[in-house]
Design an enzyme around this catalytic site. Structure first.
Site, PDB file in Angstrom:
ATOM      1  N   ASP A 172     -13.998  -6.839  -4.471  1.00  5.93           N
ATOM      2  CA  ASP A 172     -13.892  -6.883  -3.117  1.00  5.93           C
ATOM      3  C   ASP A 172     -15.299  -7.679  -2.689  1.00  5.93           C
ATOM      4  O   ASP A 172     -16.346  -6.928  -3.085  1.00  5.93           O
ATOM      5  CB  ASP A 172     -13.757  -5.934  -2.485  1.00  5.93           C
ATOM      6  CG  ASP A 172     -12.355  -5.054  -2.632  1.00  5.93           C
ATOM      7  OD1 ASP A 172     -11.499  -5.898  -3.101  1.00  5.93           O
ATOM      8  OD2 ASP A 172     -12.119  -3.930  -2.184  1.00  5.93           O
ATOM      9  N   ASP A 179       0.922  -1.116   0.077  1.00 10.13           N
ATOM     10  CA  ASP A 179      -0.118  -0.018   0.218  1.00 10.13           C
ATOM     11  C   ASP A 179       0.825   1.297  -0.140  1.00 10.13           C
ATOM     12  O   ASP A 179       1.719   1.348   0.822  1.00 10.13           O
ATOM     13  CB  ASP A 179      -0.761   0.005   1.220  1.00 10.13           C
ATOM     14  CG  ASP A 179      -1.972  -0.993   1.067  1.00 10.13           C
ATOM     15  OD1 ASP A 179      -2.634  -1.145   0.091  1.00 10.13           O
ATOM     16  OD2 ASP A 179      -2.327  -1.871   2.202  1.00 10.13           O
TER      17      ASP A 179
END
Length: 253
Positions: free
Chosen positions: A130, A11
């Site tokens: 997701d 990230d």
């Protein structure tokens, strides 16, 4: 069985890697280039960078990161997070990414998948989906904005539609398993694998060596992605691959 891929995920916020990373011998654990080189040396097959910078104005920082990473590593890498337009995709690919991952933006504007695949080829367009199990256990919904918004869209229908539009790969994250370290969501991964012919990357929940084996032995995923497991040095990519190799799973050693 095709060769299975192991993919660390990083990230990145405003050009720095965030989410605790704990490596010995790395002076700057926040430097995406140093980490990319580290994983490249460990034998990672690919890398995924997710830009979690909130503001669009700082997109330019990510392009510089991508450029620096591309100069240093020789494995494919995918960049996602906040790519909203064809121009966004173009700048990230031009900076050196091999693929882009589209998530919330693709749900809001599905033509982005079609246009991206048309201009850059399906192999460049990764659909990041997701998934969250519905409370009545009848299947999964697509959630966006880091799991905060339930779109009400049926996951399997969305994946069928997105691949028909040109998505060439699915990065499938189980929001139910994510962070639990109890293993990949095999039921979810199988359900997706059964309805699509494009490669599926399993993500969310990996906690130990056996979890990689479980998702590969039944041939329901082409690749497995993990973050904290690698970042905290609990396992190296090399250890995972040697373990899988010993279990007769085809991996690049």
């Amino acid at each position: 069985m095709h060769t299975k891929r192991i993919i660390p995920c990083l990230d990145v916020k405003e050009g720095r890697v965030v989410k605790g990373i704990n490596f010995e011998g790395l002076v700057d654990v926040g430097d995406p280039v140093a980490l990319a080189e580290y994983y490249n040396k460990q034998g990672a097959d690919e890398l995924v960078f997710l830009d979690i910078t909130a503001t669009h104005e700082k997109r330019g920082i990510m392009e510089k990161v991508v450029q620096s990473v591309a100069e240093k590593i020789f494995i494919p890498f995918t960049v996602g997070g906040g790519l909203q337009t064809l121009d966004d995709i173009k700048s990230i690919l031009r900076a050196g990414a091999d693929k882009v991952s589209l998530n919330s933006a693709a749900v809001r504007n599905k033509m982005l998948i079609k246009e991206g695949a048309f201009y850059f080829g399906s192999q460049c367009i990764v659909l990041a989906a997701d998934a969250k199990k519905r409370s009545d256990n009848t299947g999964w919904n697509v959630v966006i904005n880091g799991g905060r918004i339930d779109t009400g869209l049926d996951l399997l229908k969305w994946i069928e539609e997105a691949t028909a539009l040109g998505a060439g790969e699915i990065l499938l994250t189980s929001m139910d398993a994510d962070g639990t370290k109890k293993g990949f969501d095999l039921e979810l991964t199988k359900a997706v694998s059964d309805i699509t012919n494009v490669p599926v990357i399993a993500s969310g929940g990996c906690g130990c060596l056996e979890d990689f084996y479980d998702v590969f032995k039944s041939n329901i995923a082409d690749a497995a992605l993990a973050a904290s497991l690698f970042h905290y040095g609990e396992l190296t990519v090399d250890e995972v691959k040697r373990y899988l190799h010993d279990k007769n799973v085809s991996v690049r050693i």
